[in-house]
Design a protein around this motif. Structure first.
Motif, short mmCIF file in Angstrom:
data_model
loop_
_atom_site.label_atom_id
_atom_site.label_comp_id
_atom_site.label_asym_id
_atom_site.label_seq_id
_atom_site.Cartn_x
_atom_site.Cartn_y
_atom_site.Cartn_z
N ASP A 1 -12.16 -22.10 -8.57
CA ASP A 1 -12.86 -21.98 -7.32
C ASP A 1 -12.32 -21.30 -6.33
O ASP A 1 -12.95 -20.76 -5.38
N LEU B 1 -12.34 -17.69 -6.49
CA LEU B 1 -13.75 -17.18 -6.34
C LEU B 1 -14.16 -17.34 -4.74
O LEU B 1 -14.84 -16.22 -4.21
N LYS C 1 -12.13 -14.31 -3.35
CA LYS C 1 -12.72 -13.09 -3.51
C LYS C 1 -14.10 -12.75 -2.54
O LYS C 1 -14.54 -11.65 -2.76
N SER D 1 -16.85 -14.30 -3.34
CA SER D 1 -18.10 -14.72 -4.18
C SER D 1 -19.05 -15.98 -3.82
O SER D 1 -20.00 -16.14 -4.27
N PHE E 1 -18.83 -18.16 -14.10
CA PHE E 1 -19.12 -19.08 -13.32
C PHE E 1 -19.35 -20.47 -13.90
O PHE E 1 -19.09 -21.47 -13.48
#
Length: 749
Positions: free
Chosen positions: A490, A493, A496, A498, A530
């Motif tokens: 996580d 992410l 990034k 996301s 995910f």
């Protein structure tokens, strides 16, 4: 004199060990060549010990490379001509010397990126004779830029064995064999093997001795008085044999040099330092062996880099590859060499095949291959014979997330979310089909006219889809979807862009609260990635059963059972569907069921499981919006053939599924969680949904195409918010506030 004879040459003198007389050969041949060529020769002693023996023999006191570099500066190589004019003293015989340094401590500061421009400029005024001892990295550095290497050895057993070992390593580094000439110096010394035995020894290596040079009684006297034999006694037998080397040297047609080396600056500095300075803290330093220090062909260093793409190759390249390929396959069949699942065995097989190919191209190539061409040729052929052909380089690149072969000459990849046409090519459709067969054969599958479509996975978890004629009208089509060997966390992410941190914290709490979550999105939006991340929040003490069409999930928990569907065999029997596996996993006492992708009638069984004591299950579904995802679930449940009224079906969905997480892939290749939606129940004949978090695009950069937007909460917590406190989970209410609500609350305080 012919124009080609005026072209500068780089000649290296080396050997299996010190004391074989290579320096004598180098200096004497330099004098003979300068007189024959009427062109000055510059001897470059790559000697980290800085012994200055060449300067003493020639009676000169030259500057060193270090002196020149200090005076010149690293960025002023263009001014080298003016600086060197008259600075390098040339002896009466037309030969000069330019040592590395006069202080050993300065040698470790040198590197290829400093020396190569200097040597390139010097070659415009001199023929370069490099004298190098048999130590990595300088020996390999010299071989990289040489037109010819005189390998000087003796006839004793120790020197011959050392030469054989060195040539095995040179062969592994793919230097052209015709670049090396063997010179047996002092062949008639006491204890030496007879010339016939020496010739037989080298014949087994596939090499011939260029010259047998005798011992001369005058040599010790010349050496002690710093004199050169050819200048003092030109009529000795040793000098007469030296003419053989002179003749071979005159045959050399120097090619256009790139002035590049496979030796990195770090290797050069460390290797040169280890020759005279022991490593701190004891223990061995870098290996003096070129092969030990150089990596396997194809890895960093001598081989092509993973992202480099295929370089331009001559017209005869493919013809030679086909010819050698056929002979290698025949040799492997004769030796009964097989490819297995054992990585260690395959590594040895690759080394064996590498040696076979290297030997064949020395015999079969009508045009001589440079070292770089040999490395590229061997790697390409190794990949064809033992791997996936042109795709091997792409498979080694971790940045490539998808490989798409649309035609033999059209290989696309996805990197950083963008599709790119590569330079890689297959020869024809047949080679593409052969690669497909090589992929599916170890999996117990087949692809041919009777089974023209295969969906499978590689050992590294990559998903493969292959289609051939008659289904693929435009030719065989191959798609490989790759997954990171290490699942995204996580934190990565969030970094990034996301997903927001608040959204991550909320979903983490939902998984621990055993809410049933469906991840929705289009093709390539990152649903599996995910789902992996969500599954990492499942407690270690719970039993997880995953059901997939093609196993892709990589859960981190120990208590994890993987189930994978099976297609029917050629006779149409033996099929095990996702629905069969979902039914079966209910008998396996799972705490959580994770369905990789719901795409058919198994949806009904999954919903029933969610409603009968298997809360906290996870799944993915193809849909563009949360509402579309619910509609697809309804349609897939109806595929099960159950005669259910639509209101009952929607009641089942609304009670079984708690959350839908929507993923979207944007035009710049980024993937983001665009909506986290709660299912709140059923009102009349409609499923009610409530969005909790979303992402709204605000702009796009016209130059770079980068998408900008904002993650935000909608302002209303989920209907089950009170359940968090009941289970002891700390989820602050502020997490669900909008920016406006936060500002108002701050103003009130």
């Amino acid at each position: 004199m012919a124009e080609q004879n005026l072209a500068p040459r780089v000649i290296t003198f080396s050997g299996p060990k010190e004391g074989v007389g290579k320096t004598s050969v180098c200096v004497n041949l330099a004098l003979a060549w300068a007189n024959y060529q009427k062109r000055n020769v510059l001897i470059i002693p790559l000697d980290p010990m800085c012994r200055q023996e060449h300067s003493l023999l020639l009676g000169v006191n030259p500057p060193s490379m270090t002196d020149i570099i200090h005076a010149l500066g690293r960025e002023s190589v263009g001014a080298l001509g003016a600086l060197l004019k008259g600075k390098i003293p040339i002896s009466q015989w037309g030969v000069g010397v330019l040592p590395l340094s006069k202080r050993r401590s300065d040698v470790a500061k040198l590197s290829p990126d400093v020396l190569l421009p200097l040597l390139s400029r010097l070659s415009q005024s001199f023929d370069l004779f490099i004298d190098v001892d048999p130590y990595f990295p300088m020996q390999v550095f010299a071989f990289d830029i040489s037109d010819l290497v005189f390998w000087v050895t003796n006839s004793n057993v120790a020197a011959l064995n050392a030469t054989a070992a060195a040539f095995r390593e040179i062969n592994e580094l793919h230097f052209p064999a015709n670049r090396f000439e063997l010179v047996d110096n002092f062949y008639d010394m006491p204890g030496a093997l007879a010339p016939k035995e020496v010739e037989k020894f080298f014949k087994q290596m596939g090499k011939e001795v260029l010259a047998f040079m005798p011992w001369e009684d005058a040599m010790p006297g010349c050496a002690n008085q710093n004199r050169v034999l050819i200048a003092e006694q030109p009529n000795t037998q040793w000098v007469k044999v030296l003419r053989v080397l002179l003749g071979r040297l005159s045959e050399v047609v120097p090619g256009e040099k790139q002035w590049v080396s496979s030796i990195s600056p770090t290797e050069f500095a460390q290797g040169s330092g280890m020759l005279w300075k022991p490593a701190e803290g004891s223990g061995p330093g870098p290996s003096s062996s070129p092969a030990a220090a150089r990596s396997v062909p194809g890895e960093s260093g001598g081989g092509p880099q993973p992202n480099a793409g295929r370089t331009d190759v001559p017209m005869w390249w493919e013809d030679l590859k086909i010819k050698v390929h056929r002979q290698v396959v025949a040799a492997l069949e004769t030796e009964r060499v097989k490819i297995t699942d054992d990585a260690a065995v395959n590594k040895e097989t690759r080394k064996r095949v590498d040696a076979i190919i290297n030997s064949l191209i020395q015999k079969e190539a009508e045009h001589p291959l440079s070292r770089e061409q040999s490395v590229q040729f061997i790697n390409e052929l190794l990949d064809e014979i033992l791997g996936l052909g042109p795709l091997e380089e792409l498979m080694r690149d971790p940045a490539v997330t998808e490989i798409m072969v649309n035609a033999p000459d059209k290989i696309f990849i996805e990197r950083a979310g963008k599709l790119v046409l590569t330079k890689y090519r297959f020869r024809n459709d047949e080679q593409v089909v052969q690669v497909m067969k090589r992929i599916v054969a170890p999996l117990g599958r087949r692809i041919d006219e009777s089974v023209p479509l295969v969906d499978a996975r590689l050992k590294d978890g990559s998903r493969v889809n292959a289609v051939i004629a008659p289904l693929a009208v435009s030719g065989p089509t191959l798609t490989i979807r790759r997954f990171s060997s290490k699942p995204f966390t996580d934190t990565e992410l969030v970094k990034k862009g996301s997903i927001s941190q608040d959204c991550v914290d909320f979903l983490k709490a939902c998984v621990k609260l055993r809410k049933d979550i469906i991840v929705s999105g289009g093709t390539g939006t990152g649903k599996t990635t995910f789902l992996n991340m969500l599954s990492s929040y499942i407690p270690e003490d719970e039993r997880i059963v995953t059901v997939e069409d093609v196993a892709e999930l990589r859960l981190q928990q120990d208590h994890w059972v993987r189930l994978e569907s099976r297609p029917p065999n050629v006779e149409g029997k033996g099929e095990v569907t996702i629905r069969d596996l979902v039914k079966n996993c209910l008998r396996m006492r799972p705490d959580r069921i994770v369905v990789g992708e719901v795409r058919g009638s198994e949806a009904l069984d999954m919903l029933q499981a969610m409603n009968t004591g298997h809360e906290g299950s996870l799944a993915t579904i193809h849909a563009n919006t949360p509402r579309d995802g619910l509609t697809r679930l309804e349609a897939m449940c109806l595929m099960a053939g159950a005669d259910l009224p639509i209101w009952a079906l929607r009641e089942m969905i609304s009670s079984a599924v708690h959350m839908i997480v929507q993923l979207t892939r944007f035009s710049d290749g980024t993937r983001k969680i665009t909506s986290v939606t709660e299912i709140t129940g059923r009102e009349e004949n409609q499923i009610s949904i409530h969005e909790i978090f979303n992402f709204k695009q605000t702009s796009i950069d016209k130059e770079t195409g980068k998408v900008y937007g904002v993650f935000s909460a909608t302002g209303d917590p989920p209907k089950f918010y009170a359940d968090f406190a009941t289970r002891g989970l700390d989820v602050p209410i502020e997490m669900f506030w909008t920016e406006e609500q936060r500002r108002l609350r701050a103003a009130q305080k």
